[in-house]
Design a protein around this motif. Structure first.
Motif, mmCIF file in Angstrom:
data_model
loop_
_atom_site.group_PDB
_atom_site.id
_atom_site.type_symbol
_atom_site.label_atom_id
_atom_site.label_comp_id
_atom_site.label_asym_id
_atom_site.label_seq_id
_atom_site.Cartn_x
_atom_site.Cartn_y
_atom_site.Cartn_z
ATOM 1 N N GLU A 108 0.666 -1.782 5.074
ATOM 2 C CA GLU A 108 -0.636 -1.159 5.314
ATOM 3 C C GLU A 108 -0.556 0.316 4.967
ATOM 4 O OE1 GLU A 108 -3.234 -2.879 6.154
ATOM 5 O OE2 GLU A 108 -2.223 -4.778 6.637
ATOM 6 N N ASP A 109 -1.711 0.922 4.675
ATOM 7 C CA ASP A 109 -1.698 2.345 4.399
ATOM 8 C C ASP A 109 -1.893 3.144 5.687
ATOM 9 O OD1 ASP A 109 -4.365 1.825 4.831
ATOM 10 O OD2 ASP A 109 -5.081 2.630 2.931
ATOM 11 N N LYS A 167 0.823 -1.202 0.000
ATOM 12 C CA LYS A 167 0.000 0.000 0.000
ATOM 13 C C LYS A 167 0.863 1.260 0.000
ATOM 14 C CE LYS A 167 -3.988 -2.172 0.497
ATOM 15 N NZ LYS A 167 -5.026 -2.150 -0.566
ATOM 16 N N GLY A 188 -4.029 2.642 -1.699
ATOM 17 C CA GLY A 188 -3.684 3.192 -0.401
ATOM 18 C C GLY A 188 -4.283 4.571 -0.172
#
Length: 269
Positions: free
Chosen positions: A175-176, A71, A261
């Motif tokens: 992860e974003d 992301k 993202g």
């Protein structure tokens, strides 16, 4: 915190990555940065995605769209000032060939044509600086830091053809980013079938929710000639209700949609 970046040291990507806190780890290619983040070798990766003069960096978009589930966690916008580097004993008039990454060579095209020199693409601006060491007839386009690292002198500063030269870098992660209230979301989508007004119909869904699109760009889908995917940047976070509603509504109108993202928005595009 380990931060992988498209190196080596002395590149603009290193300058962008240095705005983050952590141990800097250079990689020779953009795909290597993605793989390092994917395997957990580093915590974050920093790669270029777009230049205000030359446009998008295709390999970064393709890796986000097709090869990895990573992301975009952040963006870094950096002013780009190119310098012509030569050996300390050399003179500007001695230069016959200029080395650099293909992007700076393109961004300084008019300057190079006026000089009447040959050009040769290198892996990076820093690699170009290293390549010219000891060669009095060669120059490199690079950063001031590269000049310091390799003991070169700056023959001319700010040689880019356009003064408002900016590059956008993205920070990639597993992860974003959580919502901040001033966010941007990037998605990639493919139309379910080629029909008149298909893209217009999808974009209308964003307009109906008053979602501002800051960028839309098409790239070949790599499936067949004439087949395209679309990269879309919008203001807001993918957890915002109105963006969730739009994505839910267009699910049936696209072949697929992938959220690349959501992240804090930096500066103005």
């Amino acid at each position: 915190m380990k931060i992988g970046y498209f190196g080596p040291a002395g590149t603009f990507t290193e300058e962008a990555a240095s705005t983050l806190r952590g141990e800097m780890v250079p990689y020779d290619t953009i795909p290597e940065v993605f793989e390092a983040v994917h395997t957990g070798e580093v915590d974050l990766g920093v790669v270029p995605i777009e230049n205000s003069i030359e446009g998008s960096v295709g390999v970064t978009l393709d890796l986000l769209a097709h090869q990895y589930l990573l992301k975009i966690r952040g963006e870094i916008i950096l002013p780009i000032n190119h310098n012509l580097l030569i050996n300390p004993e050399a003179e500007l008039g001695d230069v016959e060939i200029v080395y650099s990454h293909y992007q700076p060579l393109s961004q300084c095209r008019m300057f190079l044509e006026k000089r009447g020199v040959r050009t040769q693409a290198a892996r990076s601006t820093a690699a170009a600086a290293e390549m010219i060491l000891g060669d009095m007839k060669a120059a490199a386009i690079g950063t001031k830091r590269a000049a310091q690292l390799y003991g070169l002198k700056i023959a001319e500063e700010d040689i880019q053809d356009h003064k408002n030269n900016m590059t956008r870098f993205v920070v990639i992660d597993q992860e974003d980013h959580s919502p901040t209230g001033k966010d941007k979301t990037s998605v990639v989508l493919c139309l379910s079938k080629d029909r008149p007004g298909g893209l217009y119909d999808i974009l209308g869904e964003f307009a109906s929710e008053n979602i501002n699109l800051t960028k839309i760009e098409s790239r070949p889908s790599k499936e067949k000639l004439g087949s395209y995917i679309f990269f879309v940047d919008m203001e807001g976070h993918h957890r915002d209700i109105k963006i969730m509603n739009v994505i839910n509504r267009i699910q049936s109108k696209v072949g697929y949609i992938k959220i690349l993202g959501s992240y804090p928005q930096e500066g103005d595009d």
